[in-house]
Motif scaffolding. Structure first.
Motif, mmCIF file in Angstrom:
data_model
loop_
_atom_site.group_PDB
_atom_site.id
_atom_site.type_symbol
_atom_site.label_atom_id
_atom_site.label_comp_id
_atom_site.label_asym_id
_atom_site.label_seq_id
_atom_site.Cartn_x
_atom_site.Cartn_y
_atom_site.Cartn_z
ATOM 1 N N LEU A 37 -35.450 -39.759 -43.163
ATOM 2 C CA LEU A 37 -34.888 -39.416 -44.477
ATOM 3 C C LEU A 37 -34.771 -40.642 -45.371
ATOM 4 O O LEU A 37 -34.943 -40.554 -46.589
ATOM 5 N N GLY A 38 -34.472 -41.793 -44.759
ATOM 6 C CA GLY A 38 -34.440 -43.031 -45.538
ATOM 7 C C GLY A 38 -35.802 -43.354 -46.127
ATOM 8 O O GLY A 38 -35.917 -43.750 -47.295
ATOM 9 N N VAL A 39 -36.838 -43.180 -45.325
ATOM 10 C CA VAL A 39 -38.200 -43.436 -45.808
ATOM 11 C C VAL A 39 -38.556 -42.472 -46.935
ATOM 12 O O VAL A 39 -39.103 -42.876 -47.973
ATOM 13 N N LEU A 40 -38.253 -41.196 -46.752
ATOM 14 C CA LEU A 40 -38.554 -40.210 -47.799
ATOM 15 C C LEU A 40 -37.789 -40.510 -49.086
ATOM 16 O O LEU A 40 -38.336 -40.371 -50.188
ATOM 17 N N SER A 41 -36.535 -40.915 -48.943
ATOM 18 C CA SER A 41 -35.740 -41.257 -50.125
ATOM 19 C C SER A 41 -36.305 -42.479 -50.832
ATOM 20 O O SER A 41 -36.347 -42.546 -52.071
ATOM 21 N N GLY A 42 -36.747 -43.470 -50.047
ATOM 22 C CA GLY A 42 -37.341 -44.664 -50.636
ATOM 23 C C GLY A 42 -38.617 -44.344 -51.387
ATOM 24 O O GLY A 42 -38.860 -44.878 -52.488
ATOM 25 N N ILE A 43 -39.436 -43.464 -50.825
ATOM 26 C CA ILE A 43 -40.670 -43.063 -51.505
ATOM 27 C C ILE A 43 -40.345 -42.334 -52.810
ATOM 28 O O ILE A 43 -40.991 -42.560 -53.848
ATOM 29 N N ASP A 44 -39.326 -41.470 -52.760
ATOM 30 C CA ASP A 44 -38.938 -40.717 -53.954
ATOM 31 C C ASP A 44 -38.459 -41.652 -55.056
ATOM 32 O O ASP A 44 -38.830 -41.494 -56.230
ATOM 33 N N VAL A 45 -37.629 -42.647 -54.692
ATOM 34 C CA VAL A 45 -37.124 -43.591 -55.696
ATOM 35 C C VAL A 45 -38.252 -44.456 -56.234
ATOM 36 O O VAL A 45 -38.304 -44.766 -57.433
ATOM 37 N N ALA A 46 -39.172 -44.858 -55.362
ATOM 38 C CA ALA A 46 -40.293 -45.688 -55.805
ATOM 39 C C ALA A 46 -41.178 -44.937 -56.809
ATOM 40 O O ALA A 46 -41.670 -45.519 -57.776
ATOM 41 N N ASN A 47 -41.373 -43.637 -56.562
ATOM 42 C CA ASN A 47 -42.217 -42.840 -57.455
ATOM 43 C C ASN A 47 -41.481 -42.331 -58.679
ATOM 44 O O ASN A 47 -42.096 -42.021 -59.703
ATOM 45 N N TRP A 59 -28.082 -48.843 -50.527
ATOM 46 C CA TRP A 59 -26.981 -48.285 -49.735
ATOM 47 C C TRP A 59 -26.555 -46.926 -50.281
ATOM 48 O O TRP A 59 -26.280 -46.002 -49.511
ATOM 49 N N ASP A 60 -26.491 -46.811 -51.592
ATOM 50 C CA ASP A 60 -26.070 -45.558 -52.221
ATOM 51 C C ASP A 60 -27.111 -44.463 -52.023
ATOM 52 O O ASP A 60 -26.771 -43.296 -51.813
ATOM 53 N N VAL A 61 -28.377 -44.834 -52.107
ATOM 54 C CA VAL A 61 -29.443 -43.846 -51.934
ATOM 55 C C VAL A 61 -29.428 -43.291 -50.515
ATOM 56 O O VAL A 61 -29.581 -42.086 -50.300
ATOM 57 N N ALA A 62 -29.233 -44.160 -49.535
ATOM 58 C CA ALA A 62 -29.289 -43.745 -48.128
ATOM 59 C C ALA A 62 -27.946 -43.263 -47.591
ATOM 60 O O ALA A 62 -27.855 -42.875 -46.423
ATOM 61 N N ARG A 63 -26.923 -43.272 -48.421
ATOM 62 C CA ARG A 63 -25.573 -42.952 -47.940
ATOM 63 C C ARG A 63 -25.474 -41.538 -47.362
ATOM 64 O O ARG A 63 -24.715 -41.288 -46.425
ATOM 65 N N PHE A 64 -26.248 -40.591 -47.940
ATOM 66 C CA PHE A 64 -26.156 -39.210 -47.467
ATOM 67 C C PHE A 64 -26.614 -39.072 -46.021
ATOM 68 O O PHE A 64 -26.257 -38.102 -45.335
ATOM 69 N N THR A 65 -27.406 -40.029 -45.525
ATOM 70 C CA THR A 65 -27.856 -39.943 -44.132
ATOM 71 C C THR A 65 -26.689 -40.089 -43.161
ATOM 72 O O THR A 65 -26.816 -39.741 -41.987
ATOM 73 N N ALA A 66 -25.546 -40.593 -43.658
ATOM 74 C CA ALA A 66 -24.369 -40.710 -42.793
ATOM 75 C C ALA A 66 -23.904 -39.346 -42.308
ATOM 76 O O ALA A 66 -23.293 -39.242 -41.233
ATOM 77 N N MET A 67 -24.163 -38.275 -43.080
ATOM 78 C CA MET A 67 -23.794 -36.941 -42.615
ATOM 79 C C MET A 67 -24.584 -36.571 -41.366
ATOM 80 O O MET A 67 -24.037 -35.971 -40.429
ATOM 81 N N PHE A 68 -25.861 -36.921 -41.339
ATOM 82 C CA PHE A 68 -26.666 -36.654 -40.148
ATOM 83 C C PHE A 68 -26.202 -37.519 -38.988
ATOM 84 O O PHE A 68 -26.183 -37.066 -37.837
ATOM 85 N N ALA A 129 -34.973 -49.255 -45.162
ATOM 86 C CA ALA A 129 -36.225 -48.561 -45.453
ATOM 87 C C ALA A 129 -36.307 -48.202 -46.941
ATOM 88 O O ALA A 129 -37.368 -48.338 -47.567
ATOM 89 N N VAL A 130 -35.194 -47.733 -47.501
ATOM 90 C CA VAL A 130 -35.168 -47.423 -48.943
ATOM 91 C C VAL A 130 -35.457 -48.676 -49.753
ATOM 92 O O VAL A 130 -36.268 -48.654 -50.691
ATOM 93 N N TRP A 131 -34.807 -49.764 -49.398
ATOM 94 C CA TRP A 131 -34.983 -51.020 -50.135
ATOM 95 C C TRP A 131 -36.408 -51.562 -49.998
ATOM 96 O O TRP A 131 -36.980 -52.076 -50.960
#
Length: 254
Positions: A37-47, A59-68, A129-131
Motif C-alpha cells: 500500500l505504501g508503494v501504491l500510495s507513492g506511485i499515486d502521489v508521484a503521478n 509519513w502523512d501519506v502512509a499513515r493510513f497503513t497503520a490501520m492494517f 517507499a512513499v518518499w
C-alpha cells in the motif's frame, strides 16, 4: 530466582512465536499489505501531486497503513496467545513455568513487544517507499518520531487487547470476533445511533481511540490525543486483567 524464571519463560515465548507457521504467514501477509500500500500510495502521489495532504510528508501519506498494522498485529497476538490452548500445549507450558504470574508477564511482554516492533517497522518501510517514489513531499525525522510515538500506543495497546481477550476466552475465533467488534464494528455502529449519548459511548471504545490517534478524527469534537491514549491504555489493562485472572484462577483445561 524470579528474574531467572521470567527470562526463561520469555525465551520460551519467543521460541513459541517463531516455531509456528501462522507467525510467518502473518508476517508475510502484513508486510505485503502495508509495504504494498505504501508503494501504491507513492506511485499515486508521484503521478498526481495534488493527492498529497497539504503541507504533508511521506509519513502523512502512509499513515493510513497503520490501520492494517493494527488489525494484523491484533490478530497475530490473538492467535499466538490462544494457540497452546487450542492444541493442548498449555499443559506442558504450565509444567515448564508453573508460576502463572510470570508466564503471564512473559507472554504479554514478548508478544506485545514483538508485534509492535514489527508493525512500526512496516509502517516506516511504507513511509520510506512513499518518499522514494515521491521525494518532493519529504520525510522529516521530527514528523516521523511524532507519528510513531502515537502508533506505539495504538499497536502496543491493540496487541495487549488481543492477548488479554485470547487468554480470557481461550478461543481464537471468540477473541478475534471480540477484537474486531471493539476496534471496528461497535465504534461505527454506536457512533451512528440516533441518541445523544451515542457519540460519547463510541468515544470510550478502543477503536475510536485508535482512529483518532491515526487520523485525528473521532466521534466527539472534543476528543484529544490524551483522552484517546487513556482509552486505549484502559482497555488494554482491562483485557490483560481479565485474561490474567482466568489464567491464574481457572484450570488450564477449562
Amino acid at each position: 530466582m524470579s528474574a531467572t524464571v521470567l527470562a526463561r519463560a520469555s525465551r520460551a515465548e519467543w521460541s513459541r512465536i517463531w516455531s509456528v507457521r501462522s507467525s510467518w504467514v502473518f508476517l508475510c501477509a502484513i508486510g505485503l499489505a502495508i509495504v504494498g500500500l505504501g508503494v501504491l500510495s507513492g506511485i499515486d502521489v508521484a503521478n498526481n501531486p495534488d493527492s498529497a495532504p497539504d503541507d504533508g510528508s511521506a509519513w502523512d501519506v502512509a499513515r493510513f497503513t497503520a490501520m492494517f498494522a493494527l488489525f494484523g498485529t491484533v490478530a497475530w497476538s490473538v492467535v499466538t496467545s490462544t494457540s497452546d490452548h487450542a492444541t493442548g500445549a498449555i499443559v506442558p507450558t504450565l509444567q515448564w513455568t508453573p508460576r502463572r504470574g510470570l508466564l503471564l508477564a512473559a507472554r504479554c511482554a514478548v508478544i506485545a513487544l514483538t508485534v509492535t516492533a514489527i508493525g512500526l517497522a512496516l509502517v516506516v518501510a511504507a513511509s520510506v517507499a512513499v518518499w522514494a517514489l515521491a521525494p518532493d513531499i519529504g520525510l522529516p525525522l521530527a514528523d516521523g518520531l511524532a507519528s510513531l510515538g502515537d502508533l506505539v500506543i495504538v499497536i502496543g495497546c491493540g496487541a495487549l487487547l488481543g492477548i488479554g481477550l485470547g487468554l480470557a476466552t481461550r478461543s481464537t475465533a471468540a477473541a478475534l470476533v471480540l477484537a474486531i467488534a471493539l476496534l471496528l464494528v461497535l465504534p461505527l455502529l454506536v457512533g451512528n445511533l440516533p441518541f445523544e449519548w451515542a457519540p460519547t459511548v463510541s468515544s470510550r471504545l478502543p477503536g475510536s481511540g485508535a482512529l483518532f490517534l491515526i487520523f485525528g478524527e473521532g466521534p466527539l469534537d472534543d476528543m484529544t490525543p490524551m483522552s484517546a491514549r487513556l482509552t486505549l491504555v484502559t482497555w488494554a489493562v482491562a483485557a490483560v486483567a481479565a485474561g490474567g485472572w482466568r489464567l491464574l484462577r481457572s484450570d488450564a483445561g477449562h
